[in-house]
Design a protein around this motif. Structure first.
Motif, PDB file in Angstrom:
ATOM      1  N   VAL A 321      -6.394  25.408   3.009  1.00 42.53           N
ATOM      2  CA  VAL A 321      -5.815  24.996   1.729  1.00 42.53           C
ATOM      3  C   VAL A 321      -5.148  23.641   1.929  1.00 42.53           C
ATOM      4  CG1 VAL A 321      -4.338  25.649  -0.196  1.00 42.53           C
ATOM      5  CG2 VAL A 321      -5.346  27.426   1.255  1.00 42.53           C
ATOM      6  N   SER A 322      -5.520  22.680   1.102  1.00 42.48           N
ATOM      7  CA  SER A 322      -4.967  21.327   1.206  1.00 42.48           C
ATOM      8  C   SER A 322      -4.129  21.017  -0.029  1.00 42.48           C
ATOM      9  CB  SER A 322      -6.090  20.291   1.340  1.00 42.48           C
ATOM     10  OG  SER A 322      -6.814  20.491   2.537  1.00 42.48           O
ATOM     11  N   PHE A 323      -2.852  20.742   0.208  1.00 45.07           N
ATOM     12  CA  PHE A 323      -1.932  20.329  -0.851  1.00 45.07           C
ATOM     13  C   PHE A 323      -1.684  18.832  -0.694  1.00 45.07           C
ATOM     14  CE2 PHE A 323      -0.992  24.716   0.222  1.00 45.07           C
ATOM     15  CZ  PHE A 323      -0.870  25.343  -1.007  1.00 45.07           C
ATOM     16  N   LYS A 324      -1.715  18.118  -1.801  1.00 47.36           N
ATOM     17  CA  LYS A 324      -1.488  16.676  -1.697  1.00 47.36           C
ATOM     18  C   LYS A 324      -0.892  16.142  -2.990  1.00 47.36           C
ATOM     19  CE  LYS A 324      -4.146  14.461   0.947  1.00 47.36           C
ATOM     20  NZ  LYS A 324      -5.229  13.761   1.666  1.00 47.36           N
ATOM     21  N   SER A 325       0.150  15.316  -2.851  1.00 46.35           N
ATOM     22  CA  SER A 325       0.745  14.620  -3.989  1.00 46.35           C
ATOM     23  C   SER A 325       1.309  13.307  -3.467  1.00 46.35           C
ATOM     24  CB  SER A 325       1.847  15.473  -4.627  1.00 46.35           C
ATOM     25  OG  SER A 325       2.331  14.862  -5.799  1.00 46.35           O
ATOM     26  N   PHE A 326       0.822  12.191  -4.000  1.00 44.57           N
ATOM     27  CA  PHE A 326       1.219  10.885  -3.468  1.00 44.57           C
ATOM     28  C   PHE A 326       1.058   9.806  -4.531  1.00 44.57           C
ATOM     29  CE2 PHE A 326      -3.300  11.161  -2.986  1.00 44.57           C
ATOM     30  CZ  PHE A 326      -3.782   9.875  -3.151  1.00 44.57           C
ATOM     31  N   ASN A 327       1.683   8.664  -4.277  1.00 45.98           N
ATOM     32  CA  ASN A 327       1.554   7.498  -5.149  1.00 45.98           C
ATOM     33  C   ASN A 327       0.225   6.795  -4.875  1.00 45.98           C
ATOM     34  OD1 ASN A 327       3.883   7.488  -6.713  1.00 45.98           O
ATOM     35  ND2 ASN A 327       5.099   6.418  -5.172  1.00 45.98           N
ATOM     36  N   TYR A 328      -0.625   6.750  -5.879  1.00 45.27           N
ATOM     37  CA  TYR A 328      -1.926   6.085  -5.745  1.00 45.27           C
ATOM     38  C   TYR A 328      -1.876   4.730  -6.438  1.00 45.27           C
ATOM     39  CZ  TYR A 328      -6.733   4.923  -7.118  1.00 45.27           C
ATOM     40  OH  TYR A 328      -7.917   4.273  -7.353  1.00 45.27           O
ATOM     41  N   THR A 329      -2.223   3.676  -5.673  1.00 40.89           N
ATOM     42  CA  THR A 329      -2.324   2.346  -6.278  1.00 40.89           C
ATOM     43  C   THR A 329      -3.765   1.853  -6.309  1.00 40.89           C
ATOM     44  OG1 THR A 329      -2.107   1.046  -4.230  1.00 40.89           O
ATOM     45  CG2 THR A 329      -0.064   1.793  -5.296  1.00 40.89           C
ATOM     46  N   GLY A 330      -4.620   2.382  -5.415  1.00 40.65           N
ATOM     47  CA  GLY A 330      -6.009   1.936  -5.340  1.00 40.65           C
ATOM     48  C   GLY A 330      -6.271   0.932  -4.239  1.00 40.65           C
ATOM     49  N   MET A 331      -5.258   0.626  -3.417  1.00 38.81           N
ATOM     50  CA  MET A 331      -5.454  -0.298  -2.296  1.00 38.81           C
ATOM     51  C   MET A 331      -6.067   0.449  -1.115  1.00 38.81           C
ATOM     52  SD  MET A 331      -1.993  -2.670  -2.336  1.00 38.81           S
ATOM     53  CE  MET A 331      -0.847  -1.296  -2.155  1.00 38.81           C
ATOM     54  N   ASN A 332      -7.026  -0.192  -0.442  1.00 37.63           N
ATOM     55  CA  ASN A 332      -7.636   0.347   0.768  1.00 37.63           C
ATOM     56  C   ASN A 332      -7.359  -0.617   1.914  1.00 37.63           C
ATOM     57  OD1 ASN A 332      -9.273   2.707  -0.400  1.00 37.63           O
ATOM     58  ND2 ASN A 332      -9.878   0.998  -1.698  1.00 37.63           N
ATOM     59  N   PHE A 333      -6.890  -0.079   3.038  1.00 35.46           N
ATOM     60  CA  PHE A 333      -6.364  -0.897   4.127  1.00 35.46           C
ATOM     61  C   PHE A 333      -7.333  -0.971   5.302  1.00 35.46           C
ATOM     62  CE2 PHE A 333      -2.805   0.437   1.640  1.00 35.46           C
ATOM     63  CZ  PHE A 333      -1.850  -0.559   1.743  1.00 35.46           C
ATOM     64  N   ASP A 334      -7.335  -2.128   5.959  1.00 30.44           N
ATOM     65  CA  ASP A 334      -8.122  -2.303   7.180  1.00 30.44           C
ATOM     66  C   ASP A 334      -7.572  -1.369   8.256  1.00 30.44           C
ATOM     67  OD1 ASP A 334      -9.041  -3.312   9.758  1.00 30.44           O
ATOM     68  OD2 ASP A 334      -9.712  -5.092   8.673  1.00 30.44           O
ATOM     69  N   ASN A 335      -8.446  -0.555   8.847  1.00 30.92           N
ATOM     70  CA  ASN A 335      -7.961   0.424   9.824  1.00 30.92           C
ATOM     71  C   ASN A 335      -7.582  -0.192  11.164  1.00 30.92           C
ATOM     72  OD1 ASN A 335     -10.442  -0.126  10.990  1.00 30.92           O
ATOM     73  ND2 ASN A 335     -11.293   1.917  10.675  1.00 30.92           N
ATOM     74  N   LYS A 336      -7.774  -1.497  11.317  1.00 32.05           N
ATOM     75  CA  LYS A 336      -7.380  -2.153  12.568  1.00 32.05           C
ATOM     76  C   LYS A 336      -5.945  -2.677  12.521  1.00 32.05           C
ATOM     77  CE  LYS A 336     -11.510  -1.717  14.310  1.00 32.05           C
ATOM     78  NZ  LYS A 336     -12.173  -1.210  13.112  1.00 32.05           N
ATOM     79  N   ASP A 337      -5.533  -3.200  11.357  1.00 34.00           N
ATOM     80  CA  ASP A 337      -4.185  -3.787  11.310  1.00 34.00           C
ATOM     81  C   ASP A 337      -3.263  -3.129  10.276  1.00 34.00           C
ATOM     82  OD1 ASP A 337      -4.986  -4.774   8.834  1.00 34.00           O
ATOM     83  OD2 ASP A 337      -5.125  -6.857   9.490  1.00 34.00           O
ATOM     84  N   LEU A 338      -3.820  -2.293   9.393  1.00 36.19           N
ATOM     85  CA  LEU A 338      -3.039  -1.566   8.383  1.00 36.19           C
ATOM     86  C   LEU A 338      -2.224  -2.488   7.480  1.00 36.19           C
ATOM     87  CD1 LEU A 338      -1.745   1.536  10.415  1.00 36.19           C
ATOM     88  CD2 LEU A 338      -3.767   1.350   8.964  1.00 36.19           C
ATOM     89  N   LYS A 339      -2.716  -3.680   7.266  1.00 35.18           N
ATOM     90  CA  LYS A 339      -2.018  -4.584   6.348  1.00 35.18           C
ATOM     91  C   LYS A 339      -2.972  -5.400   5.479  1.00 35.18           C
ATOM     92  CE  LYS A 339      -0.087  -6.512   9.869  1.00 35.18           C
ATOM     93  NZ  LYS A 339       0.748  -7.326  10.801  1.00 35.18           N
ATOM     94  N   THR A 340      -4.202  -5.623   5.962  1.00 34.76           N
ATOM     95  CA  THR A 340      -5.184  -6.379   5.189  1.00 34.76           C
ATOM     96  C   THR A 340      -5.883  -5.454   4.200  1.00 34.76           C
ATOM     97  OG1 THR A 340      -5.563  -7.873   7.049  1.00 34.76           O
ATOM     98  CG2 THR A 340      -7.226  -7.839   5.313  1.00 34.76           C
ATOM     99  N   ILE A 341      -5.983  -5.900   2.952  1.00 36.02           N
ATOM    100  CA  ILE A 341      -6.643  -5.103   1.924  1.00 36.02           C
ATOM    101  C   ILE A 341      -8.149  -5.360   2.003  1.00 36.02           C
ATOM    102  CG2 ILE A 341      -6.835  -4.640  -0.545  1.00 36.02           C
ATOM    103  CD1 ILE A 341      -4.188  -3.792   0.755  1.00 36.02           C
TER     104      ILE A 341
END
Length: 477
Positions: A321-341
């Protein structure tokens, strides 16, 4: 198949490696699948095993268990996983049409408007799970096991069956039987079957027993021992006075034995002269105290029927069972630096606010994004360890990944918890904005977030009003 399996299969067949072309784009419909080798359901065709909440597939109405017959008009029968994955994820055209069948439909087209992402992207949906300890109250994965014996007739194709009725057992039926059958009827209708009292495809029979356990050993008494199960009516995990299905000593520790079974018979396609059993699911539980049979049926009949139609013979059944509630903005981040969109979902809050691919996040809600991925990961691990003193040990549970010390924040420690998020240099809580609507993350929650970005040579301050995405999903494995 594990999460991201579609992406990984596509990458494996189309490029030499993830690092060769990290900006390679793929279509993301929000589904996982496996090619079925199950004679009861979709043999030789891809069956959807997961639909991500709020994805294009979810919005279109696709469900777990749907059999994909065609992808953009191309037949899927006897195609392998790699081919199906390439058809689903290949290219950058957002529009795609899936033709599916299920219990309640034979041939239905679902037009999808997918998201186009790069293979090195991490979505906020993924990041919300990765940083769930910021708000384990709203985001966590739970698992449990039912001692359910499932026995399908492998000579039957369940896609031939669309209607049902209950076996006629006369007029003197106990009230408990009526109640149990009501729960079964509701669950079957939710799965797409239709009740037909005149000419049903399936005849349903429920059966049960409830008795003292003659092997009960009072010295092993577990009066207060309970286990977690999922209540589909309130969409929450609840504790019940049942010994865990994984307890090897349950037979000696349980004071009562409860059994509940559901059988399906065919009296239409195989033979009109006699009933032929085509499916059976039976649970055998050891109770630590008296527990109403009707309440057990209310809770467990929907879980048992999740084993139909796409299942195999088994003696235990695991659920996540997966529960999830979070703020969604639609930005996807580079998995190498976690700052570049890498990409921004079209028509998302971030997209409408003007953020585009290539922007570099400098801060969100005042939290600096100058840290490396390793620094952020180490800060998060430190946060988990050092936040334990502000959590309520009475809420402890083991999550689906086996972590034993999942605990909610103590209500009287919310202010202390919020102060942890202010210690940026110690914990690097860059993605705490995902849960900034919670008082234990921000003492003064706001409906908007403030994002500082660097876009080329210019810097911008952008206000985004995120969407609160809340979902609960359950998978029968």
């Amino acid at each position: 198949m594990k999460k991201f399996s579609l992406i990984l299969l596509f990458i494996a067949i189309t490029i030499s490696g993830i690092y060769a072309q990290p900006n390679r784009k793929y279509r993301d419909a929000g589904i996982l699948f496996e090619v079925s080798n199950n004679p009861n359901w979709g043999y030789g065709e891809p069956v959807i095993t997961h639909v991500q909440p709020f994805s294009s597939a979810d919005k279109a109405g696709l469900k777990r268990g749907d059999i994909i017959m065609e992808i953009n008009g191309m037949a899927t029968y006897l195609r392998n996983n790699v081919t199906i994955a390439s058809w689903l994820t290949g290219g950058t055209e957002r529009n795609m049409t899936l033709t599916v069948r299920n219990i309640n439909t034979y041939f239905k087209e679902f037009p999808l408007e997918t998201e186009v992402r790069t293979v090195n992207s991490l979505s906020e949906f993924d990041l919300a799970s990765a940083y769930s300890f910021y708000s384990i109250e709203t985001t966590n994965d739970r698992s449990f096991t039912l001692p359910a014996r499932v026995d399908p007739n492998t000579n039957v194709d369940f896609s031939d069956y669309h209607t049902f009725d209950f076996i006629n057992e006369g007029t003197s039926v106990p009230d408990a039987d009526h109640y149990i059958n009501q729960q079964i009827e509701q669950a079957l209708i939710e799965r797409g079957l239709v009740r037909d009292t005149k000419d049903p495809d399936i005849i349903v029979q429920s059966y049960y027993s409830y008795q003292p356990n003659v092997k009960y050993n009072a010295s092993s008494r577990s009066k207060n021992q309970k286990t977690w199960r999922y209540d589909s009516e309130i969409r929450q995990m609840v504790q019940v006075p049942i010994l865990s299905a994984e307890d090897p000593n349950a037979e000696a520790k349980g004071e009562y034995i409860l059994e509940l079974g559901i059988r399906f018979f065919d009296r239409k396609f195989i033979s009109t002269e006699k009933m032929t059993q085509i499916w059976d699911c039976k649970t055998t539980e050891y109770l630590t105290e008296d527990y109403a049979l009707t309440e057990y049926a209310r809770l467990h009949a929907p879980l048992m029927l999740m084993q139909y139609p796409y299942s195999v013979a088994k003696t235990t059944a695991k659920y996540i069972v997966s529960f999830k509630s979070f703020n969604y903005t639609g930005m996807n981040f580079d998995n190498k630096d976690l700052k570049t969109i890498t990409t921004v979902d079209e028509n998302s809050p971030a997209y409408n606010a003007g953020i585009r691919a290539g922007a570099v996040i400098e801060s969100i809600n005042g939290v600096n994004f100058k840290y490396t991925k390793d620094e952020i990961d180490n800060g998060y691990r430190r946060f988990i360890i050092e936040s334990m003193k502000f959590r309520n040990p009475k809420t402890r549970f083991i999550d689906a990944n086996g972590f034993p010390d999942c605990m909610l924040w103590s209500v009287n420690k919310y202010a202390d918890a919020a102060n942890l998020f202010k210690k940026e240099s110690l914990y690097m809580p860059c993605f705490s904005y995902l849960y900034a609507f919670q008082k234990f993350v921000s003492e003064k929650p706001s409906k908007s977030i403030q994002v500082e970005i660097k876009d080329g040579s210019s810097k911008k301050s952008i206000t985004i009003v995120p969407e609160l995405q809340t979902s609960v999903t359950i998978k029968a494995l």
